[in-house]
Design an enzyme around this catalytic site. Structure first.
Site, PDB file in Angstrom:
ATOM      1  N   THR A  54       0.699  -1.142   0.040  1.00  0.00           N
ATOM      2  CA  THR A  54       0.017   0.059   0.010  1.00  0.00           C
ATOM      3  C   THR A  54       0.843   1.150  -0.111  1.00  0.00           C
ATOM      4  O   THR A  54       0.487   2.161  -0.882  1.00  0.00           O
ATOM      5  CB  THR A  54      -0.855  -0.030   1.172  1.00  0.00           C
ATOM      6  OG1 THR A  54      -2.024  -1.084   1.177  1.00  0.00           O
ATOM      7  CG2 THR A  54      -1.815   1.342   1.335  1.00  0.00           C
ATOM      8  N   CYS A  55       2.030   1.161   0.798  1.00  0.00           N
ATOM      9  CA  CYS A  55       2.833   2.294   0.882  1.00  0.00           C
ATOM     10  C   CYS A  55       3.545   2.656  -0.506  1.00  0.00           C
ATOM     11  O   CYS A  55       3.557   3.960  -0.887  1.00  0.00           O
ATOM     12  CB  CYS A  55       3.950   2.022   1.972  1.00  0.00           C
ATOM     13  SG  CYS A  55       3.465   1.803   3.442  1.00  0.00           S
TER      14      CYS A  55
END
Length: 166
Positions: A54-55
Site C-alpha cells: 500500500t505504501c
C-alpha cells in the site's frame, strides 16, 4: 499520541542525500525535527514500511501526484517518515522518483515515531516496531491536523484527504 495543537517533540530523522550540497554530505544526513519544521508549513505522512504494497502503490504516489496542488495550498514541504534506515528510504525514494517533491526520512530506531505516540507493534508478523499510517499538517512546529488510519485501512492519511482539510 500527539494531539492537534501540540508542538512536535525533538527527534532526529535521517535522509539519504544523493548529491552533495551546501550543508549536506553524500549519504545519510541527520536532521532535527525543530530544524525541519521551523518557519514552514509541512505535511508529514508516516507509514509502516518502505517497499510495502500500500505504501508503494498508493501512499507515496498520491503525494507525488498531488505535489503541485499541495504547494498551491501553502505547503512548503512534504515528508514521508518510516521506521526504516536512511539507506532503505533513499533507495525507496529513487524507486518512487520522489526527489524534489517528497523527502524520504528514515526513523530507523523509531525515536520520532515513539515520541509522537504513533508506533505500531508488528513483531508478531516479523516486522518489529513500525509506524502507524498517518498524516499530519505541521505549521512552524505545531500540529494543525492529524489523521491516523485504523489498522489495515488507507483513507484518512492520503494526499487527497489532507487536501480536503487544507
Amino acid at each position: 499520541m500527539i494531539q492537534v495543537g501540540a508542538t512536535l517533540p525533538e527527534a532526529t530523522l535521517f535522509e539519504f542525500i544523493d548529491e552533495e550540497r551546501e550543508g549536506c554530505s553524500l549519504g545519510p544526513n541527520a536532521f532535527k525535527t525543530s530544524d525541519l519544521v521551523k518557519g514552514k508549513k509541512i505535511v508529514i505522512f508516516g507509514l509502516p514500511g518502505a517497499f510495502t504494497p500500500t505504501c508503494s502503490a498508493k501512499h507515496v504516489p498520491g503525494y507525488l501526484a498531488n505535489y503541485d496542488v499541495l504547494k498551491a495550498k501553502g505547503v512548503d514541504e512534504i515528508c514521508c517518515v518510516s521506521v526504516n534506515d536512511a539507506f532503505v528510504m533513499g533507495a525507496w525514494g529513487r524507486d518512487q522518483k520522489s526527489a524534489g517533491k517528497v523527502r524520504m526520512l528514515g526513523d530507523g530506531s523509531a525515536e520520532f515515531t515513539k515520541k509522537v505516540g504513533l508506533e505500531l507493534d508488528l513483531t508478531a508478523r516479523g516486522l518489529g516496531v513500525r509506524s502507524n499510517r498517518y498524516a499530519m499538517v505541521v505549521d512552524n512546529g505545531v500540529v494543525k491536523s492529524l489523521a491516523v488510519e485504523a489498522p489495515g485501512q488507507f483513507e484518512v492519511s492520503s494526499a487527497e484527504a489532507v487536501l480536503k482539510g487544507l
